[in-house]
Design an enzyme around this catalytic site. Structure first.
Site, PDB file in Angstrom:
ATOM      1  N   HIS A   1       0.852  -1.072  -0.041  1.00 55.62           N
ATOM      2  CA  HIS A   1      -0.078  -0.083  -0.001  1.00 55.62           C
ATOM      3  C   HIS A   1       0.911   1.336  -0.035  1.00 55.62           C
ATOM      4  CE1 HIS A   1      -4.254  -1.449   0.271  1.00 55.62           C
ATOM      5  NE2 HIS A   1      -3.679  -2.490   0.381  1.00 55.62           N
ATOM      6  N   PRO A   2       0.417   2.141  -0.762  1.00 51.74           N
ATOM      7  CA  PRO A   2       1.085   3.580  -0.889  1.00 51.74           C
ATOM      8  C   PRO A   2       0.938   4.421   0.299  1.00 51.74           C
ATOM      9  CG  PRO A   2      -0.809   3.686  -2.113  1.00 51.74           C
ATOM     10  CD  PRO A   2      -0.694   2.394  -1.580  1.00 51.74           C
TER      11      PRO A   2
ATOM     12  N   GLU B   1     -10.307   8.113  -4.280  1.00 50.01           N
ATOM     13  CA  GLU B   1     -10.462   8.028  -2.791  1.00 50.01           C
ATOM     14  C   GLU B   1      -9.764   9.298  -2.228  1.00 50.01           C
ATOM     15  OE1 GLU B   1      -9.463   3.971  -2.238  1.00 50.01           O
ATOM     16  OE2 GLU B   1     -11.457   3.495  -2.952  1.00 50.01           O
TER      17      GLU B   1
END
Length: 111
Positions: free
Chosen positions: A12-13, A32
Protein backbone atom coordinates in the site's frame (compact mmCIF):
# COMPACT_ATOMS: atom_id res chain seq x y z
CA UNK A 1 -0.85 -16.56 6.73
CA UNK A 2 0.95 -13.68 8.44
CA UNK A 3 3.74 -13.34 5.85
CA UNK A 4 1.21 -13.05 3.02
CA UNK A 5 -0.81 -10.48 4.98
CA UNK A 6 2.34 -8.44 5.67
CA UNK A 7 3.20 -8.49 1.95
CA UNK A 8 -0.30 -7.20 1.22
CA UNK A 9 0.10 -4.39 3.78
CA UNK A 10 3.53 -3.39 2.46
CA UNK A 11 2.17 -2.95 -1.08
CA UNK A 12 0.00 0.00 0.00
CA UNK A 13 1.21 3.51 -0.87
CA UNK A 14 1.72 6.28 1.66
CA UNK A 15 -1.25 8.63 2.04
CA UNK A 16 -1.12 12.25 0.92
CA UNK A 17 -0.05 14.13 -2.18
CA UNK A 18 1.69 17.50 -2.03
CA UNK A 19 0.24 20.37 -4.07
CA UNK A 20 1.47 20.15 -7.65
CA UNK A 21 2.91 16.66 -7.32
CA UNK A 22 1.48 13.48 -8.69
CA UNK A 23 1.93 10.08 -7.15
CA UNK A 24 2.03 6.58 -8.54
CA UNK A 25 -1.44 5.63 -7.35
CA UNK A 26 -4.12 3.54 -8.95
CA UNK A 27 -7.10 5.42 -10.37
CA UNK A 28 -9.17 4.18 -7.41
CA UNK A 29 -6.63 5.43 -4.87
CA UNK A 30 -6.38 8.81 -6.59
CA UNK A 31 -10.17 9.19 -6.57
CA UNK A 32 -10.50 8.13 -2.92
CA UNK A 33 -7.68 10.43 -1.76
CA UNK A 34 -9.17 13.30 -3.75
CA UNK A 35 -12.58 12.86 -2.09
CA UNK A 36 -10.90 12.93 1.32
CA UNK A 37 -8.95 16.08 0.41
CA UNK A 38 -5.61 14.26 0.47
CA UNK A 39 -4.79 14.84 -3.19
CA UNK A 40 -3.67 18.47 -3.03
CA UNK A 41 -2.41 19.17 0.48
CA UNK A 42 -0.93 22.50 1.55
CA UNK A 43 2.75 22.40 2.48
CA UNK A 44 1.93 22.40 6.21
CA UNK A 45 -0.71 19.64 5.94
CA UNK A 46 1.61 17.59 3.74
CA UNK A 47 4.48 18.03 6.22
CA UNK A 48 2.25 16.96 9.12
CA UNK A 49 0.93 13.91 7.26
CA UNK A 50 4.45 12.98 6.12
CA UNK A 51 5.68 13.22 9.72
CA UNK A 52 2.77 11.10 10.98
CA UNK A 53 3.34 8.54 8.21
CA UNK A 54 7.05 8.42 9.16
CA UNK A 55 6.28 7.95 12.88
CA UNK A 56 3.81 5.21 12.01
CA UNK A 57 6.25 3.41 9.70
CA UNK A 58 9.05 3.67 12.29
CA UNK A 59 6.83 2.21 15.01
CA UNK A 60 5.03 -0.53 13.08
CA UNK A 61 7.37 -1.19 10.10
CA UNK A 62 4.48 -0.93 7.61
CA UNK A 63 2.52 1.98 6.12
CA UNK A 64 -0.58 3.51 7.68
CA UNK A 65 -3.61 2.10 5.89
CA UNK A 66 -7.13 3.45 6.14
CA UNK A 67 -10.20 3.22 3.93
CA UNK A 68 -10.42 6.95 3.20
CA UNK A 69 -13.71 6.72 1.33
CA UNK A 70 -16.22 8.96 3.10
CA UNK A 71 -13.63 10.49 5.45
CA UNK A 72 -12.32 14.05 5.60
CA UNK A 73 -8.61 14.80 5.80
CA UNK A 74 -9.15 15.87 9.42
CA UNK A 75 -10.63 12.45 10.23
CA UNK A 76 -7.66 10.74 8.55
CA UNK A 77 -5.17 12.87 10.52
CA UNK A 78 -7.06 12.17 13.77
CA UNK A 79 -7.17 8.44 13.04
CA UNK A 80 -3.43 8.11 12.45
CA UNK A 81 -2.73 9.99 15.72
CA UNK A 82 -5.04 7.65 17.66
CA UNK A 83 -3.75 4.50 15.97
CA UNK A 84 -0.11 5.42 16.69
CA UNK A 85 -0.95 4.54 20.31
CA UNK A 86 -1.95 0.95 19.42
CA UNK A 87 0.14 -2.16 19.90
CA UNK A 88 1.85 -3.64 16.82
CA UNK A 89 -0.47 -6.65 16.87
CA UNK A 90 -3.62 -4.52 17.09
CA UNK A 91 -2.38 -2.27 14.30
CA UNK A 92 -1.46 -5.21 12.06
CA UNK A 93 -5.04 -6.52 12.46
CA UNK A 94 -6.48 -3.03 11.92
CA UNK A 95 -4.46 -2.65 8.70
CA UNK A 96 -5.86 -5.96 7.40
CA UNK A 97 -9.41 -4.86 8.37
CA UNK A 98 -8.89 -1.59 6.49
CA UNK A 99 -7.65 -3.47 3.40
CA UNK A 100 -10.86 -5.54 3.55
CA UNK A 101 -12.93 -2.33 3.76
CA UNK A 102 -11.07 -0.85 0.78
CA UNK A 103 -11.67 -4.02 -1.26
CA UNK A 104 -15.36 -4.06 -0.31
CA UNK A 105 -15.81 -0.39 -1.28
CA UNK A 106 -14.09 -0.97 -4.62
CA UNK A 107 -16.17 -4.06 -5.35
CA UNK A 108 -19.40 -2.17 -4.61
CA UNK A 109 -18.27 0.60 -6.97
CA UNK A 110 -17.94 -1.90 -9.80
CA UNK A 111 -21.71 -2.46 -9.88
Amino acid sequence: DKAFKMKLILEHPELGIKKGQSKNLTAHSQKEQKRAGLDDLSDSDYSLLSQLNKEYMNKFKFPFIIAVSGLTKEEVFSSIKVRLKNSAEKEFNTAIDEIHKIAEIRLKNLY
